[in-house]
Motif scaffolding. Structure first.
Motif, short mmCIF file in Angstrom:
data_model
loop_
_atom_site.label_atom_id
_atom_site.label_comp_id
_atom_site.label_asym_id
_atom_site.label_seq_id
_atom_site.Cartn_x
_atom_site.Cartn_y
_atom_site.Cartn_z
N PHE A 1 -6.78 3.32 -6.15
CA PHE A 1 -6.49 2.49 -4.98
C PHE A 1 -7.68 2.54 -4.03
N LEU A 2 -8.50 1.49 -4.07
CA LEU A 2 -9.72 1.51 -3.27
C LEU A 2 -9.44 1.31 -1.79
N GLU A 3 -8.63 0.31 -1.47
CA GLU A 3 -8.47 -0.02 -0.06
C GLU A 3 -7.32 -0.99 0.16
N GLY A 4 -6.66 -0.83 1.27
CA GLY A 4 -5.67 -1.80 1.69
C GLY A 4 -6.02 -2.31 3.07
N SER B 1 0.84 -1.20 0.00
CA SER B 1 0.00 0.00 0.00
C SER B 1 0.87 1.24 0.00
N SER B 2 1.85 1.23 0.87
CA SER B 2 2.73 2.38 1.04
C SER B 2 3.51 2.68 -0.24
N VAL C 1 1.04 4.23 -2.93
CA VAL C 1 0.63 5.64 -2.77
C VAL C 1 1.80 6.61 -2.95
N GLU C 2 3.00 6.08 -3.23
CA GLU C 2 4.10 6.98 -3.58
C GLU C 2 3.76 7.77 -4.84
N LYS C 3 2.90 7.17 -5.66
CA LYS C 3 2.51 7.80 -6.92
C LYS C 3 1.38 8.79 -6.67
N SER C 4 1.65 10.03 -6.97
CA SER C 4 0.60 11.04 -6.87
C SER C 4 -0.46 10.74 -7.93
N GLY C 5 -1.73 10.85 -7.56
CA GLY C 5 -2.81 10.59 -8.52
C GLY C 5 -3.35 9.17 -8.45
N ILE C 6 -2.89 8.38 -7.48
CA ILE C 6 -3.33 6.99 -7.37
C ILE C 6 -4.67 6.87 -6.64
N SER C 7 -5.13 7.96 -6.02
CA SER C 7 -6.27 7.85 -5.10
C SER C 7 -7.54 7.33 -5.80
#
Lengths: 420, 420
Positions: A305-308, A292-293, A296-302
């Protein structure tokens, strides 16, 4: 131009700070087409510094020194260099005005006599203004040789290099140097080398260099020419030949630099998800949040990425992911079956296109099952299909987790590519 | 003992990697009481490497070389050193068995002929086993001089230094050097320095050194004496005085080394949870799995760490954590209210004693709310009580996430201590 880099500072010899100046300067010089043949670090010691200069100029025509330009008594770089070249000092009014301005601006109301030391310049030298600190830089040229003195603090040094030294050095080169970085996964350094040995052995332009990273290999291809397009052309031809032989292991060809040991696999996966509007969920036991960590290093992944879920406890595996208690009992938490149920469970929670799950033994000791440390299962959910892969990695807890995370990203990548 | 450190690798001369080995070794040697007088870096080049050895042994009695022990043709450190000392090679069966074991275990099923190169040892050398990689280390002693060859990858080098080289070098010193490392959180380096300036200025034995880490400060106290107990006594007295002045900011006094910028706050919290049989759950939006990941660095945490949820999407916040849709709409995802509901929600899922939640803006851009990049809320659930803290950190995505994670651990620590 043959360059030696000299770093001056007792704090470097004591290991109190890591020398990042040398890597920065080396990379900048390589990009300008100049070779660095040696990097030397000495303390603030007159005799050793002068010996180092003598030895450096025996083999090279250019020396760049960083550090030892401060106002205190133990800063002696300028004095040693002036002595080596037999130059006297004069008081440089402009530098003194700039020093005063800076000290007053930073709220220093006591200006001591030793501050004046920084405005003393060897006769005949080129003075480089310091826009980030008080010590001016200095260039002395003599008989086709040159020495460049830069301040030690990285921020001051880099700013001065960028603004003054680079334009100065560019006059000595008429060539462009362009590099591409090829990242391989799933093949070891020595096997890769065997497969492209003849290319490696016959390299002239472009030049090739292999670097072993943690769990992957990086190949740098550098071409030089007076014409930028010719550089690109040379690289592209070389790359084609390499792709023909080992293309299946290449996961990224980029322009970025290669400092650090980090993989780019996580960013490659993040980009694939974002570009294709795919969603992903993650269930991590072994990797404990690392996937997960890294995602999310990639900006714009929100959006993707639904859930971890970090399900270290069986309670979490059962309640949150819906893993069957019987499966846990029958096969144990570290098993292909549980990895699959975890992946399916986390995908179903919020309806993700893809999901990845990890379970394994990070060590230092095994669990009650007695399965070996480093054993891991990666479960994959890929648009309705569920699969799992067994892997074994060696190393400490951190490394096992890192290697498993990268392998998990590699698996997701493979699955996404299959669904495109 | 007078030491020169030599780093070998064209990638260092090209600036492709930062040389961290040198700082590590220098610091370790200083702690053993040995002086490093020069650090030199050369490429994988026979002539220059041998010249460097000649010059190093002119002034020093001990040379430690890192790098160039790999299996490929351009790795020539061992060959140059053997040539310099006039030693032939022999095939070292034990090393070969270890190399085979490692390669097979890591799933490599093609072992190439050049792997054998790493098992070739100069006659009369001491062989150092490599527990983290394939290249064994080597020590050659001759006429009161010694050379130590270590692999270049930092992880392998450090492990080998710790396990084999340190015990070897300790025989050459009759003094003990003992260090304690004091970690401060919540106070800046310059303020801390002001508060203990007179102690810093008058240090002789023990010596003190302050290091600014990311978000915290570390103080090294080193005492030397022929008697170990006397060292401990000296440190203990110094520590008492420091605790009197700034004890409230100290969160750990330990024996561990200080390499890396990592905090120990996560391990302190993990230990508190384990020792007191407390359970914890984690809900991460901003930090994206980092807190979970830092928590599981501690072996033995599995009984205490019930679950982590990485809730990047609002869907996850609502469905999995039970955050109120109205709260999200009214205050926005980055708000004190949502942080609190997240903490409460994740605690309730599996009934944890403590829970921590993060929500914030990692950047590079803000969200539609226009709240500033670096703003974060940390929600805390502490045995029935819910609270939240607002923080603002500057830096890039990674740094903001790291700083928020450490602050979150500091908050949990405070809350656990209150409940003891």
């Amino acid at each position: 131009m043959k360059v030696e880099l000299v770093s001056v500072g007792t704090e470097l010899l004591l290991g109190d700070i890591v020398n990042t100046n040398t890597a920065y300067l080396s990379k900048e010089l390589a990009a300008l087409g100049f070779g660095v043949f040696r990097q030397t670090t000495v303390g603030d010691n007159r005799e050793r510094l002068i010996k180092t200069l003598e030895s450096a100029f025996l083999e090279n025509d250019t020396v760049i020194i960083t550090g030892g330009l401060g106002p205190t008594d133990d800063d002696i770089t300028k004095e040693c260099v002036a002595e080596y070249f037999g130059r006297d000092f004069y008081f440089h009014e402009y530098s003194w005005v700039k020093i005063l301005e800076r000290l007053t601006r930073s709220g220093r109301n006591i200006i001591t006599e030793n501050n004046k030391k920084q405005a003393m310049i060897p006769e005949g030298a080129i003075v480089l203004e310091n826009f980030c600190g008080t010590a001016p830089g200095i260039i002395i040229e003599e008989n086709n040789k040159r020495i460049i003195l830069l301040p030690g603090p990285p921020r001051e040094m880099r700013d001065m290099f960028e603004k003054s030294v680079k334009p100065y050095l560019e006059k000595f080169s008429n060539k462009h140097f362009i590099s591409k970085y090829v990242r391989f996964y799933g093949i070891g350094e020595s096997l890769l080398e065997t497969k492209i040995k003849d290319i490696m052995d016959n390299q002239t332009n472009p030049t090739l260099a292999l670097y072993a990273k943690t769990g992957e290999v990086l190949l740098r291809i550098t071409a030089s020419d007076e014409d930028k397009n010719e550089c690109e052309q040379l690289i592209s031809e070389q790359l084609k030949e390499i792709e023909k032989r080992v293309g299946e292991y290449i996961y990224l060809v980029g322009d970025e630099d290669i400092s650090g040991t980090q993989t780019e696999m996580n960013n490659v996966v993040a980009n694939l998800l974002i570009e294709n509007n795919f969603t992903i969920s993650v269930a991590e036991s072994l990797t404990g949040g690392k996937i997960s960590s890294m995602l999310v290093e990639k900006s714009g992944i929100s959006e993707s990425f639904l859930e971890g879920v970090v399900c270290y406890s069986n309670k979490s595996k059962i309640n949150t992911l819906g893993v069957n208690e019987e499966t846990l009992e029958k096969f144990g938490a570290v098993s292909e079956e549980v990895a699959k149920e975890m992946a399916l469970g986390v995908a179903n929670r919020l309806g993700a296109d893809f999901a990845v799950a990890t379970t394994g033994i990070a060590g230092p000791n095994s669990d009650e099952s007695g399965k070996p440390v480093g054993l891991a299962y990666i479960g994959i959910y890929s648009k309705g299909e569920v699969s799992a892969k067994e892997v074994v990695f060696t190393g400490d807890r951190e490394l096992i987790r890192y290697r498993t995370s990268v392998e998990a990203f590699a698996e997701i990548r493979k699955n996404i590519l299959e669904k495109l």
